[in-house]
Scaffold this motif. Structure first.
Motif, PDB file in Angstrom:
ATOM      1  N   SER A 202       0.832  -1.200   0.000  1.00  0.00           N
ATOM      2  CA  SER A 202       0.000   0.000   0.000  1.00  0.00           C
ATOM      3  C   SER A 202       0.867   1.251   0.000  1.00  0.00           C
ATOM      4  O   SER A 202       2.083   1.178   0.136  1.00  0.00           O
ATOM      5  CB  SER A 202      -0.906   0.009   1.233  1.00  0.00           C
ATOM      6  N   SER A 204       0.309   3.940   2.175  1.00  0.00           N
ATOM      7  CA  SER A 204      -0.342   4.621   3.293  1.00  0.00           C
ATOM      8  C   SER A 204       0.566   4.832   4.494  1.00  0.00           C
ATOM      9  O   SER A 204       0.093   5.013   5.616  1.00  0.00           O
ATOM     10  CB  SER A 204      -1.568   3.813   3.736  1.00  0.00           C
ATOM     11  N   ARG A 206       2.805   6.600   7.253  1.00  0.00           N
ATOM     12  CA  ARG A 206       2.747   7.939   7.855  1.00  0.00           C
ATOM     13  C   ARG A 206       4.000   8.710   7.465  1.00  0.00           C
ATOM     14  O   ARG A 206       5.116   8.240   7.680  1.00  0.00           O
ATOM     15  CB  ARG A 206       2.629   7.816   9.381  1.00  0.00           C
ATOM     16  N   ASN A 301       5.940   4.276  -1.028  1.00  0.00           N
ATOM     17  CA  ASN A 301       6.002   5.220   0.089  1.00  0.00           C
ATOM     18  C   ASN A 301       7.328   5.981   0.159  1.00  0.00           C
ATOM     19  O   ASN A 301       7.613   6.630   1.161  1.00  0.00           O
ATOM     20  CB  ASN A 301       5.765   4.479   1.411  1.00  0.00           C
ATOM     21  N   ARG A 304       7.108   9.653   0.972  1.00  0.00           N
ATOM     22  CA  ARG A 304       6.621   9.912   2.324  1.00  0.00           C
ATOM     23  C   ARG A 304       7.708   9.652   3.374  1.00  0.00           C
ATOM     24  O   ARG A 304       7.757  10.326   4.398  1.00  0.00           O
ATOM     25  CB  ARG A 304       5.424   9.018   2.639  1.00  0.00           C
TER      26      ARG A 304
END
Length: 345
Positions: A202, A204, A206, A301, A304
């Motif tokens: 995914s 997602s 943080r 990710n 991020r």
């Protein structure tokens, strides 16, 4: 057999048994727990290719990440400046209309002066009242003119700032293009072309903390590495925690003393593909699927978390090149077919 020798033998046997048991207990207490801890080292000292290759990859990836942060920040400033300019343009229309009304009124009835007001006044009190009205009107008209001129100047400054941001974006785009070429040149030594990539994972995680301008803060190897007795950067620890939260909980090793690359800097982690820890064989079946998902998760990710590049199963991902074929030397460790390598910015 003499009595004395028999006594010594009887005493020696329990003593040897006791010493053996004690040694076994101490050995069990000192040995690292878990099968993964006893597994062989996942990689050779020159993991990731030569020192020159690692330096080139790091420079290309870091340059891309830094330029991308500046580009994104410039775009955010341009959006804010454009919104400000639109508000100023609306204000300019309003102020221009107000000043136009004053000019039109002056044209129709003539500009009021103290002399004309004195002639139109029937008594001193009327004159003073008209003089006060004239002062109020003059202040109002003066403020409108001042606001109009100030709005025009502010709009001009906003336009200049937007032009500056456009130039900054063009500059950063040129840097991004150069860093992509640098990465491709470096990868040419270990890559035979484009890679196919991997599925799963995914997007997602943080986000890790950034500076107010969107850049990544400079970090050192300053926090305890939960996977070894060494240290890692706070951003690496955050990535490690996010990977675990996403379900990737198999054996991991981050800090490694000696050599070069990101491991001794606390900026890289090796994630074993096998559930039992690092194995000196290429992953297959469920272990391969686990590595595929983890590598894809890291790529998804990367922005991020501040991930610089990912290596898994004869492929390497960088933000400016995507997945590329990768050859590390032929062994499962060197080709990264038994573990996923993640390097951090």
């Amino acid at each position: 057999m003499p009595r004395t020798r028999l006594i010594r033998r009887c005493v020696r046997r329990p003593l040897l048994a006791l010493l053996t048991a004690t040694a076994l207990l101490l050995g069990a207490g000192l040995a690292p727990a878990g099968p993964a801890a006893a597994a062989p080292s996942p990689s050779a000292p020159d993991e990731g290719g030569s020192k020159q290759l690692r330096a080139a990859l790091e420079a290309a990836a870091k340059g891309h990440i830094e330029a991308k942060a500046r580009l994104d920040n410039s775009k955010r400033r341009q959006v804010a400046l454009t919104a400000q300019l639109k508000q100023l343009e609306v204000r300019l229309v309003e102020l221009t209309s107000q000043v136009g009304e004053v000019a039109a009124q002056s044209y129709r009835v003539g500009r009021l002066t103290p002399v004309s007001m004195l002639l139109a006044s029937s008594d001193p009190n009327s004159f003073l009242k008209r003089a006060a009205e004239l002062d109020v009107m003059a202040q109002r008209d003066s403020k409108r003119l001042h606001d109009l001129n100030e709005a025009k100047a502010e709009a001009a400054r906003a336009k200049l700032a937007i032009d500056g941001e456009v130039r900054e974006q063009q500059k950063q785009l040129a840097i991004l293009a150069k860093k992509k070429r640098d990465a491709e040149v470096a990868l040419a030594k270990v890559s035979s072309g484009s890679g196919s990539g991997f599925s799963g994972g995914s997007a997602s995680a943080r986000p890790a903390p950034r500076n107010p301008d969107g850049s990544w803060p400079s970090e050192s190897c300053s926090v305890n590495d939960p996977t070894t007795s060494g240290c890692i950067t706070p951003r690496t620890l955050h990535m490690l925690q996010q990977a675990k939260a996403a379900g990737y909980k198999r054996y991991v090793s981050c800090y490694r003393s000696g050599g070069d690359g990101e491991h001794p800097k606390g900026r890289a982690c090796d994630f074993a593909a096998a559930s039992g820890g690092f194995e000196n064989v290429s992953a297959t079946g469920g272990d391969k699927s686990y590595g595929d998902s983890l590598a894809s998760w890291a790529k998804n990710n990367a922005n991020r978390l501040g991930i610089m590049y990912v290596i898994w199963y004869r492929q390497i991902w960088m933000p400016n090149t995507g997945w590329r074929a990768y050859s590390g030397g032929g062994s499962p460790a060197a080709d990264h077919t038994n573990h996923v390598h993640i390097s951090m910015y």
